[in-house]
Design a protein around this motif. Structure first.
Motif, short mmCIF file in Angstrom:
data_model
loop_
_atom_site.label_atom_id
_atom_site.label_comp_id
_atom_site.label_asym_id
_atom_site.label_seq_id
_atom_site.Cartn_x
_atom_site.Cartn_y
_atom_site.Cartn_z
N CYS A 158 1.98 -11.39 -8.66
CA CYS A 158 1.17 -12.28 -7.82
C CYS A 158 0.93 -13.61 -8.53
O CYS A 158 1.07 -14.69 -7.93
N ARG A 159 0.57 -13.54 -9.79
CA ARG A 159 0.25 -14.76 -10.54
C ARG A 159 1.46 -15.67 -10.70
O ARG A 159 1.37 -16.89 -10.55
N ASP A 160 2.62 -15.07 -11.01
CA ASP A 160 3.81 -15.85 -11.32
C ASP A 160 4.68 -16.13 -10.09
O ASP A 160 5.76 -16.72 -10.22
N HIS A 161 4.25 -15.68 -8.91
CA HIS A 161 5.00 -15.89 -7.67
C HIS A 161 6.43 -15.36 -7.79
O HIS A 161 7.41 -16.04 -7.47
N GLN A 162 6.53 -14.12 -8.26
CA GLN A 162 7.83 -13.46 -8.38
C GLN A 162 8.03 -12.51 -7.20
O GLN A 162 7.13 -11.74 -6.85
N LEU A 163 9.21 -12.55 -6.61
CA LEU A 163 9.54 -11.59 -5.56
C LEU A 163 9.45 -10.17 -6.13
O LEU A 163 9.76 -9.94 -7.30
N LEU A 164 9.04 -9.23 -5.31
CA LEU A 164 8.76 -7.88 -5.78
C LEU A 164 9.42 -6.86 -4.86
O LEU A 164 9.33 -6.96 -3.63
N THR A 165 10.08 -5.87 -5.46
CA THR A 165 10.69 -4.77 -4.72
C THR A 165 10.03 -3.47 -5.15
O THR A 165 9.77 -3.26 -6.33
N PHE A 166 9.73 -2.60 -4.19
CA PHE A 166 9.14 -1.30 -4.53
C PHE A 166 9.40 -0.31 -3.40
O PHE A 166 9.79 -0.68 -2.28
N ASP A 167 9.17 0.97 -3.69
CA ASP A 167 9.24 2.03 -2.68
C ASP A 167 7.82 2.30 -2.19
O ASP A 167 6.87 2.33 -3.00
N TYR A 168 7.69 2.53 -0.88
CA TYR A 168 6.35 2.70 -0.31
C TYR A 168 6.31 3.88 0.64
O TYR A 168 7.24 4.11 1.42
N LEU A 169 5.20 4.63 0.57
CA LEU A 169 4.97 5.77 1.46
C LEU A 169 3.79 5.40 2.35
O LEU A 169 2.66 5.23 1.86
N ASP A 170 4.05 5.25 3.66
CA ASP A 170 2.96 4.84 4.55
C ASP A 170 2.06 6.02 4.90
O ASP A 170 2.27 7.14 4.46
N ARG A 171 1.00 5.74 5.70
CA ARG A 171 0.01 6.79 5.96
C ARG A 171 0.58 7.94 6.79
O ARG A 171 0.01 9.03 6.83
N ALA A 172 1.72 7.71 7.48
CA ALA A 172 2.37 8.78 8.23
C ALA A 172 3.32 9.59 7.36
O ALA A 172 3.95 10.53 7.83
N GLY A 173 3.44 9.21 6.08
CA GLY A 173 4.32 9.94 5.17
C GLY A 173 5.76 9.48 5.19
O GLY A 173 6.63 10.13 4.60
N GLU A 174 6.04 8.34 5.82
CA GLU A 174 7.41 7.82 5.89
C GLU A 174 7.67 6.87 4.72
O GLU A 174 6.87 5.97 4.46
N ALA A 175 8.79 7.06 4.04
CA ALA A 175 9.15 6.26 2.87
C ALA A 175 10.01 5.07 3.30
O ALA A 175 10.81 5.17 4.23
#
Length: 327
Positions: A158-175
């Motif tokens: 956030c501070r350095d304004h770098q693009l970010l990639t990650f894996d996410y699990l939403d509230r329905a359990g979908e990745a």
């Protein structure tokens, strides 16, 4: 002339501390700015930068029209320069960290606080003693704990304004795999959230940090977009209010919206809309029927006329059972 004057050499220890403080205060400085702040020549500035590097401070030269310097991560952790208010703020954060939602932070906080206390100037010790003697941290209930390393990666992106990639699990359990422009980290009621712009969806999104895995900052940077809210906390609150969950209730209350907000024990899962000076409509929505039921009960206990206008089936069933158990 290539040599430093006697007065310049004499002032060198204090000047190095000022230089270090400047480098720690923002991400990047041009050489001209630093030389002007320190009132030295460019040649003296370069010597001072080399002296910091010899003391194991990882100062990196930057390219560009004027060139510059920045303090980057290195193999060791060099000393940090803190002013009085910053030192007290760090101490307060360490004292209250035990009540937070970060894994393994308690023991680390105690060790760090002990180190800070040993080097604090005498004038600050009474303030630290007052903090330690009167501050108690109560852990947030039901808050999932997050990895401090993950928080550090997200915060630096956030501070350095770098693009970010990650894996996410939403509230329905979908990745899903996400590629975002991180904007801000916000903690509310023991949970951490990342606010980011998702170019693939052309919209802003909130991500619960305890559902993020394998976060990878990219080398590429982005120009931050303006957040569609006065501040990150306001944006997050608005997003929660606009979200639709499985269980809901709507109430008309004969109290002003601000009065209802101030009397509730915590932030309501939904939104409170003014309906004249002495009335409001409360929209509650959550994945937990129990949570919505608790807030309906709390609002009806505010000593004001209250009408339940609409309610989802399970919440209504819970409220009927609750009413049957009351004398």
């Amino acid at each position: 002339m290539d040599r430093e004057s006697g007065s310049t050499r004499k002032d060198m220890p204090g000047r190095l501390l000022r230089l270090l403080s400047l480098l720690q205060s923002r991400r990047e400085w041009s050489g001209a700015e630093l030389a002007e702040r320190l009132d030295v020549s460019g040649r003296t500035l370069r010597r001072d930068i080399d002296r910091l590097r010899a003391l194991d401070y990882p100062v990196e030269s930057t390219t560009g029209t004027a060139g510059g310097y920045r303090l980057v991560s290195g193999r060791n952790l060099p000393p940090l320069m803190l002013d009085d208010e910053e030192a007290i703020a760090v101490a307060f954060g360490l004292i209250t960290a035990a009540g937070g939602s970060v894994v393994g932070i308690e023991d680390s906080s105690v060790r760090a606080l002990a180190k800070l206390e040993r080097v604090l100037p005498p004038r600050l010790r009474p303030r630290l003693s007052a903090l330690g003697g009167t501050t108690v941290a109560v852990p947030a209930r039901e808050a999932r704990r997050v990895d401090p390393v993950l928080l550090a990666v997200l915060a630096s992106s956030c501070r350095d304004h770098q693009l970010l990639t990650f894996d996410y699990l939403d509230r329905a359990g979908e990745a899903s795999a996400r590629h975002v422009e991180p904007h801000h980290l916000v903690t509310i009621e023991g949970r951490w959230y990342l606010i980011a712009y998702d170019p693939g969806r052309s919209d802003w999104r909130n991500f619960r940090v305890d559902r993020i895995t394998d976060a990878r900052p990219a080398l590429a940077r982005f120009h931050p977009r303006p957040l569609p809210a006065p501040d990150p906390a306001a944006y997050l609150t608005r997003s929660f209010a606009a979200a639709t969950y499985r269980h809901s209730a709507r109430l008309e209350v004969a109290l002003g919206a601000d009065q209802v907000r101030s009397r509730l024990f915590a932030h309501a899962p939904g939104r409170i809309e003014p309906h004249g000076p002495d009335a409001c409509i409360v929209h509650l929505s959550a994945e937990s029927a129990e949570l919505v039921t608790q807030y309906v009960a709390a609002i009806t206990a505010l000593d004001a006329d209250c009408t339940l206008v609409d309610v989802s089936e399970e919440v209504g069933s819970r409220l009927r059972r609750l009413r049957g158990r009351l004398p």
